[in-house]
Design a protein around this motif. Structure first.
Motif, PDB file in Angstrom:
ATOM      1  N   ASP A 124     -41.762  25.333 -39.558  1.00 21.53           N
ATOM      2  CA  ASP A 124     -40.621  24.471 -39.826  1.00 21.53           C
ATOM      3  C   ASP A 124     -39.392  25.361 -39.901  1.00 21.53           C
ATOM      4  N   GLU A 125     -38.348  25.008 -39.136  1.00 17.30           N
ATOM      5  CA  GLU A 125     -37.144  25.827 -39.122  1.00 17.30           C
ATOM      6  C   GLU A 125     -35.910  24.944 -39.147  1.00 17.30           C
ATOM      7  N   GLN A 126     -34.811  25.526 -39.619  1.00  8.30           N
ATOM      8  CA  GLN A 126     -33.519  24.866 -39.622  1.00  8.30           C
ATOM      9  C   GLN A 126     -32.453  25.949 -39.723  1.00  8.30           C
ATOM     10  N   SER A 127     -31.225  25.563 -39.409  1.00 11.47           N
ATOM     11  CA  SER A 127     -30.143  26.542 -39.507  1.00 11.47           C
ATOM     12  C   SER A 127     -29.894  26.850 -40.981  1.00 11.47           C
ATOM     13  N   ALA A 128     -29.292  27.999 -41.235  1.00  7.56           N
ATOM     14  CA  ALA A 128     -29.034  28.413 -42.610  1.00  7.56           C
ATOM     15  C   ALA A 128     -28.088  27.436 -43.305  1.00  7.56           C
ATOM     16  N   TYR A 129     -27.132  26.881 -42.560  1.00  5.21           N
ATOM     17  CA  TYR A 129     -26.217  25.923 -43.176  1.00  5.21           C
ATOM     18  C   TYR A 129     -26.946  24.642 -43.571  1.00  5.21           C
ATOM     19  N   GLU A 130     -27.866  24.173 -42.727  1.00  5.67           N
ATOM     20  CA  GLU A 130     -28.664  22.994 -43.080  1.00  5.67           C
ATOM     21  C   GLU A 130     -29.475  23.253 -44.345  1.00  5.67           C
ATOM     22  N   ALA A 131     -30.053  24.449 -44.442  1.00  8.37           N
ATOM     23  CA  ALA A 131     -30.846  24.805 -45.620  1.00  8.37           C
ATOM     24  C   ALA A 131     -29.975  24.819 -46.868  1.00  8.37           C
ATOM     25  N   LEU A 132     -28.774  25.380 -46.758  1.00  7.64           N
ATOM     26  CA  LEU A 132     -27.857  25.395 -47.907  1.00  7.64           C
ATOM     27  C   LEU A 132     -27.465  23.976 -48.304  1.00  7.64           C
ATOM     28  N   GLN A 133     -27.200  23.116 -47.320  1.00 10.03           N
ATOM     29  CA  GLN A 133     -26.874  21.716 -47.615  1.00 10.03           C
ATOM     30  C   GLN A 133     -28.004  21.051 -48.393  1.00 10.03           C
ATOM     31  N   ASP A 134     -29.249  21.291 -47.978  1.00  6.53           N
ATOM     32  CA  ASP A 134     -30.396  20.683 -48.650  1.00  6.53           C
ATOM     33  C   ASP A 134     -30.520  21.163 -50.092  1.00  6.53           C
ATOM     34  N   VAL A 135     -30.402  22.470 -50.299  1.00  5.48           N
ATOM     35  CA  VAL A 135     -30.530  23.033 -51.647  1.00  5.48           C
ATOM     36  C   VAL A 135     -29.457  22.455 -52.567  1.00  5.48           C
ATOM     37  N   VAL A 136     -28.234  22.428 -52.083  1.00  3.05           N
ATOM     38  CA  VAL A 136     -27.120  21.938 -52.903  1.00  3.05           C
ATOM     39  C   VAL A 136     -27.260  20.443 -53.162  1.00  3.05           C
ATOM     40  N   PHE A 137     -27.621  19.667 -52.140  1.00  4.15           N
ATOM     41  CA  PHE A 137     -27.750  18.218 -52.309  1.00  4.15           C
ATOM     42  C   PHE A 137     -28.807  17.886 -53.357  1.00  4.15           C
ATOM     43  N   TRP A 138     -29.982  18.510 -53.263  1.00  3.78           N
ATOM     44  CA  TRP A 138     -31.052  18.172 -54.196  1.00  3.78           C
ATOM     45  C   TRP A 138     -30.779  18.700 -55.601  1.00  3.78           C
ATOM     46  N   HIS A 139     -29.941  19.699 -55.731  1.00  3.87           N
ATOM     47  CA  HIS A 139     -29.559  20.169 -57.069  1.00  3.87           C
ATOM     48  C   HIS A 139     -28.665  19.149 -57.775  1.00  3.87           C
ATOM     49  N   PHE A 140     -27.764  18.520 -57.031  1.00  2.00           N
ATOM     50  CA  PHE A 140     -26.814  17.577 -57.623  1.00  2.00           C
ATOM     51  C   PHE A 140     -27.247  16.117 -57.478  1.00  2.00           C
ATOM     52  N   MET A 141     -28.452  15.870 -57.014  1.00  2.00           N
ATOM     53  CA  MET A 141     -28.962  14.512 -56.847  1.00  2.00           C
ATOM     54  C   MET A 141     -29.302  13.923 -58.208  1.00  2.00           C
ATOM     55  N   THR A 142     -28.921  12.669 -58.430  1.00  2.00           N
ATOM     56  CA  THR A 142     -29.252  11.982 -59.681  1.00  2.00           C
ATOM     57  C   THR A 142     -30.021  10.703 -59.360  1.00  2.00           C
ATOM     58  N   TYR A 143     -30.864  10.302 -60.313  1.00  2.00           N
ATOM     59  CA  TYR A 143     -31.627   9.064 -60.159  1.00  2.00           C
ATOM     60  C   TYR A 143     -31.656   8.348 -61.492  1.00  2.00           C
ATOM     61  N   ASP A 144     -31.270   7.079 -61.478  1.00  2.00           N
ATOM     62  CA  ASP A 144     -31.271   6.262 -62.694  1.00  2.00           C
ATOM     63  C   ASP A 144     -32.461   5.313 -62.618  1.00  2.00           C
ATOM     64  N   GLU A 145     -33.429   5.514 -63.509  1.00  2.00           N
ATOM     65  CA  GLU A 145     -34.656   4.707 -63.478  1.00  2.00           C
ATOM     66  C   GLU A 145     -34.404   3.260 -63.881  1.00  2.00           C
ATOM     67  N   GLU A 146     -33.446   3.030 -64.771  1.00  2.00           N
ATOM     68  CA  GLU A 146     -33.191   1.671 -65.245  1.00  2.00           C
ATOM     69  C   GLU A 146     -32.643   0.777 -64.134  1.00  2.00           C
ATOM     70  N   THR A 147     -31.686   1.295 -63.366  1.00  2.00           N
ATOM     71  CA  THR A 147     -31.084   0.483 -62.295  1.00  2.00           C
ATOM     72  C   THR A 147     -31.684   0.784 -60.930  1.00  2.00           C
ATOM     73  N   ASP A 148     -32.590   1.765 -60.871  1.00  2.00           N
ATOM     74  CA  ASP A 148     -33.248   2.163 -59.620  1.00  2.00           C
ATOM     75  C   ASP A 148     -32.217   2.554 -58.556  1.00  2.00           C
ATOM     76  N   THR A 149     -31.214   3.323 -58.971  1.00  2.00           N
ATOM     77  CA  THR A 149     -30.194   3.793 -58.031  1.00  2.00           C
ATOM     78  C   THR A 149     -30.171   5.311 -58.025  1.00  2.00           C
ATOM     79  N   GLN A 150     -29.755   5.839 -56.911  1.00  2.00           N
ATOM     80  CA  GLN A 150     -29.626   7.287 -56.788  1.00  2.00           C
ATOM     81  C   GLN A 150     -28.256   7.624 -56.224  1.00  2.00           C
TER      82      GLN A 150
END
Length: 159
Positions: A102-128
């Motif tokens: 599995d491969e991707q560009s370094a910028y894509e990898a950085l985007q993924d790391v940053v996105f999942w670090h700042f991702m939030t999920y609210d269980e009560e309203t089932d929104t992300q």
């Protein structure tokens, strides 16, 4: 974004990935041998594929469009999925029973790391959602720098 900008952003993102605990192998892309998942929307970067005279319409799947030149020749424009030669890529074997590369560009990898670090999920309203805007490359790099600052900050706590 075009392929040239992707190459520059990947070069800039490569030194940040090991600092953010991304242990995948980094390497340079070879011409036509590696793939990227970023959709290149500028048509000047798309591949031109001639159609066969027996099938003048030609295949046009995956975002491809059919074009007729002034001379009457027909060809298909399709989005480019290969990064430029020398683009910094990251890759690793993924899977347990039948591992695949599995491969991707370094910028894509950085985007993924940053996105999942700042991702939030609210269980009560089932929104992300995301805690901060990450639509521009400058916002992604600033968020990565902020993540590094949080990682290097001393942990204060009692016993």
């Amino acid at each position: 974004m075009n392929l040239r900008i992707l190459k520059k952003l990947s070069k800039r993102a490569a030194p940040l990935l090991p600092l953010l605990k991304d242990k995948r192998e980094q390497f340079r892309a070879e011409k036509g041998a590696n793939y990227t998942g970023i959709v290149i929307k500028q048509r000047k970067c798309w591949e031109r594929l001639p159609t066969h005279p027996d099938n003048p319409v030609g295949p046009a799947g995956g975002g491809a469009i059919r074009v007729q030149a002034r001379a009457g020749h027909k060809y298909v424009l399709s989005p480019h999925c290969y990064p430029l030669k020398g683009t910094v890529m990251v890759g690793a074997m993924q899977g347990r029973e039948e591992p695949e590369w599995d491969e991707q560009s370094a910028y894509e990898a950085l985007q993924d790391v940053v996105f999942w670090h700042f991702m939030t999920y609210d269980e009560e309203t089932d929104t992300q959602g995301c805690e901060r805007p990450l639509g521009l490359p400058s916002q992604v790099f600033q968020a990565a720098v902020d993540m590094l600052g949080d990682m290097r900050a001393p942990k204060l706590g009692g016993m």
